[in-house]
Structures are given as C-alpha cells and as structure tokens.
Design an enzyme around this catalytic site. Structure first.
Site, short mmCIF file in Angstrom:
data_model
loop_
_atom_site.label_atom_id
_atom_site.label_comp_id
_atom_site.label_asym_id
_atom_site.label_seq_id
_atom_site.Cartn_x
_atom_site.Cartn_y
_atom_site.Cartn_z
N GLU A 181 0.85 -1.20 0.00
CA GLU A 181 0.00 0.00 0.00
C GLU A 181 0.88 1.23 0.00
OE1 GLU A 181 -2.73 0.54 3.20
OE2 GLU A 181 -3.52 -1.50 3.12
N GLU B 39 -13.68 4.36 0.19
CA GLU B 39 -14.54 3.44 0.95
C GLU B 39 -15.27 4.26 2.00
OE1 GLU B 39 -12.58 -0.62 1.60
OE2 GLU B 39 -10.88 0.70 1.14
N LYS C 223 -15.52 3.41 5.94
CA LYS C 223 -14.35 3.22 6.79
C LYS C 223 -14.37 4.23 7.93
CE LYS C 223 -10.33 2.15 5.27
NZ LYS C 223 -9.02 2.15 4.59
N GLU D 32 -9.12 8.80 5.52
CA GLU D 32 -9.34 7.35 5.34
C GLU D 32 -10.36 7.06 4.24
OE1 GLU D 32 -8.07 4.62 6.65
OE2 GLU D 32 -6.76 5.45 8.18
#
Length: 435
Positions: free
Chosen positions: A265, A319, A322, A328
């Site tokens: 990542e 997302e 999250k 995030e």
C-alpha cells in the site's frame, strides 16, 4: 556476431514495446468497505481499461474474483486476522479455506498470492503474532495438496512500517527487538518459499509530523535539496526511497537481503479533516503521478539501484464506510460512477507514457495544525522516515502482497531493469557497431 547483435536489438525493441504498453510493477488496492461501489463486473472492465496489471483484494469475495477471471490481471486475496488462529491450529481448516477460496477460481482468475493476516504486529497481541507463521505454513501446505504450490500461488503477510526501529538513517534501520523472533521465522518462510516481504509506506503520514514546504516537496518527488544518509553517504531525493531502503536495511541486518520487497500500500489522500495538512487533489495527483514515473524510470533506490519495487496504489475507490479521520475515505483514484477522481495517466487510451513528468512543486495548503499525535520526526540533516500509521481495511482486517515470480525467467524482468532511455542508448551503441 551480426546475428547476435540483431538478436540483442530485437530483445531491446521487445523491451521498449513492453515498457510502452504496460507497467508490470503497478497494482491497485480494491477495498469493499462501502455501500456505493459499482458491481464487480464494472470494476473489472475499469481495471482492464487502465495500466494496472495487479489488484489487491482485502478478502476473497467470490463475486470479485469471478469478475476478474480471464482478464490476465494478477490477484492477491487475503485471509483475515480472525482466521489466523483457525488456520494455525487446524490444517484441515486451512485445506477447506483453500478449497473454498482458491481452487474453484484458479487459473481463470489469476490468483498469485494469499496474504494471511494484516499488520498483526500493530495489535500488540503476542498470541496472535505467534500463530501467524503456523497459519502461513498450513496455507502453504494446503496449496501444495491442491497442486497449487511450487510458486504457482505464494503465501505471505503484510507489515506496517512501525515494525522498524532505528530507521534514521535508512542504512542503519533495524526491526524492533520485540518483533525480532517472529520476523526471523516469517523471513525464513519468505526466503524458503520465494514469497515477498510486503510493507505499507506512506510519506503522507510522515509529512503530518513535519509540515515544512521542503518536506512536502521531498514527499511528493518534487524539486528539493535532498537528504544525505551520513552512514552510507547516499543522497535521497524523496521519502519513498528512504522508507523502502530502511526496510531493505532491516532485512539485511537479519540476513535476508535477498527477500523481495513489495509495497502493498501507498498513496496520498485528496482531502481530509482540517488538521490533516497537505490532503489536497493537487498533492494526491503529484504523489501518485510522480511515484509511477519514478518506478517506471527503473532507477531503483540508492541502496537498490536498478531495482523496480512492485507497488500497489491505495486505492481504486473511496470506501465511505471506513472509520477514522476524513483522509481514510479519500484515497480513491476513481469515483463510484467510474470516472477519475483526478488524472494520473492510468487509462490505456491516453498518452500516459508522456503525461508522467514530475510535477512542479506546489504551494501546500496548510490547515490549522493540531498537536502531533505521531512520532515527531527529526529535522535535516537527519532523515525523515515513516510514521507507523497507515490506512487499512478496518472492516476485513486484511491487506495485500504480490506474487514473486522468478525475475530472471521472464522478459518482463529484463525490461523492468531497463528504462526506455537506457534501452535507446543500448540501441544506439549496437547500431554504431553494425555500421
């Protein structure tokens, strides 16, 4: 002699063609902690329209794995942290897991690696950490029982950068003593099976602790004076290389310098909470675009010149479910409607080979700074190295790594080690010899 020269020319032209049409080092993370994502079939078509050749899944969702069948895209699937105790204690559970999540889809779905657990060292659960290696060994045995061993599908786990201690300067980096025994066992497994050591470096989080403009430029691969490692006397021009070389040094300190490093990542958010400095579209575009250009150049890192590190960008989509800070939920390269959040030249139909020149430094937007909650990083001439905080899939507790194919066995490896400019130089020399 002439025949040999022409053979070399053909090989180099093949390399140039390979480099111009693909980026075999580049992957992307595809998380599902959201309620607004397009169907897997649409995502598979999107991936095929990009230069991504690998995708990281945070689990083993059958609909996604099926959608990626016959695309040629390499797939990494994950076993959750919650599965680790069962996988470790019961070989039959591991065999059942492989029979359910791998066998029905392979080889049409090009599963190349299973990531067992995610960032387990961050939870401080010594019992769970002690079960990681037995779990990985049982999954490996289950693959072999299904005739999927021997390098077809490999097994590893993913680490957060906080497994390192004493990482400043990069050449002196070592692993934290409290993790040494566990990591030694894991690295022995990586070495024996040819699987990679996967890690998640995020210059964005290091920048949160040192918000000077020169630090931002250093993180974004932009013009900066560079930082010298006083031990090796090597000069670093970007944070990414410094972080990756710190991992290499730690591996070397334990006698495992030949274990492949994979960046499972890395990325930069395009927005965040008010206190999250530098979380802008401009900076996200600069980081990802310049990172790809840096990898594509084939220059490697100061401690690993000429080595291209397989790298998975975070992430395909935002997302929206999250938890955590605003950033995030703002790493997505594409929106749910399949349009680009910002353009970094990923689409095959665009001239992405010429659109990746390094971006000029931008003036950072600095929101009101909150008191730092992470480790405060030293100022130059010391190196600024990674913060232990990384985005993760909080819902699944899984992450990704990449298959480590024997690099000397393929044209792709030869091409990886040569930049286009280097290849052209070789062609010029060979042409002069013929004339």
């Amino acid at each position: 002699m002439v025949a040999s020269v022409f053979s070399l020319i053909l090989l180099l032209f093949s390399c140039l063609l390979h480099l111009s049409k693909s980026q075999p080092f580049l992957g992307v993370n595809y998380g599902l902690t959201a309620d607004n994502l397009p169907p897997p079939s649409a995502s598979a078509k999107l991936l095929q329209s990009t230069t991504f050749q690998k995708v990281r899944l945070y689990g083993s969702d059958p609909a996604v794995i099926k959608a990626l069948s016959n695309t040629g895209i390499e797939i990494v699937i994950g076993a959750s942290n919650g599965d680790v105790p069962g996988l470790a204690s019961d070989p039959s559970f591991a065999r059942s897991w492989v029979q359910t999540n791998v066998v029905p889809y392979y080889p049409a779905s090009k599963i190349v690696l299973i990531a067992v657990g995610n960032e387990i060292t961050t939870f401080g659960d010594n019992n769970l950490m002690s079960q990681l290696l037995p779990a990985m060994k049982n999954v490996q045995s289950a693959l072999e029982a299904a005739s999927l061993g021997g390098g077809k599908i490999k097994v590893s786990t993913v680490h957060v950068m906080s497994v390192l201690a004493g990482s400043d300067p990069p050449s002196a980096a070592v692993f934290k003593p409290e993790h040494a025994d566990i990591l030694k066992g894991l690295l022995e497994f990586n070495s024996e099976t040819g699987s990679p050591f996967a890690v998640n470096p995020y210059p964005f989080f290091a920048y949160q602790d040192d918000r000077r403009p020169e630090t931002l430029a250093y993180c974004l691969f932009q013009a900066n004076p560079g930082r010298v490692d006083p031990k090796s006397n090597l000069k670093y021009m970007n944070m990414f290389d410094a972080q990756v070389d710190a991992v290499y040094s730690a591996l070397n300190s334990m006698g495992f310098k030949d274990v492949e490093i994979v960046v499972a990542e890395t990325g930069w958010p395009y927005k965040g909470d008010p206190e999250e400095a530098g979380a802008t579209v401009e900076n996200a575009r600069a980081y990802n675009k310049n990172l790809i250009a840096h990898l594509k150049s084939g220059s490697g890192t100061p401690l690993m010149p000429g080595r291209v590190i397989d790298t998975y960008l975070f992430a395909l989509y935002d997302e929206n479910l999250k938890p955590g800070k605003g950033s995030e939920r703002a790493f997505g390269l594409f929106r749910p409607d399949l349009t680009m959040t910002y353009d970094i030249g990923l689409t095959k139909t665009t001239n992405n080979q010429t659109s990746m020149a390094p971006v000029s430094p931008t003036t950072p937007r600095l929101p009101p700074a909150a008191a730092p909650t992470r480790q405060t990083l030293p100022a130059p001439p010391q190196m600024i190295l990674p913060s232990p905080v990384t985005p993760s899939d909080k819902n699944s507790g899984q992450t990704d790594v990449h298959n480590s194919t024997p690099r000397s066995a393929s044209l792709a490896h030869i091409c990886r080690s040569l930049s286009i400019s280097t290849s052209m130089l070789f062609l010029s020399v060979l042409y002069a010899l013929i004339i």
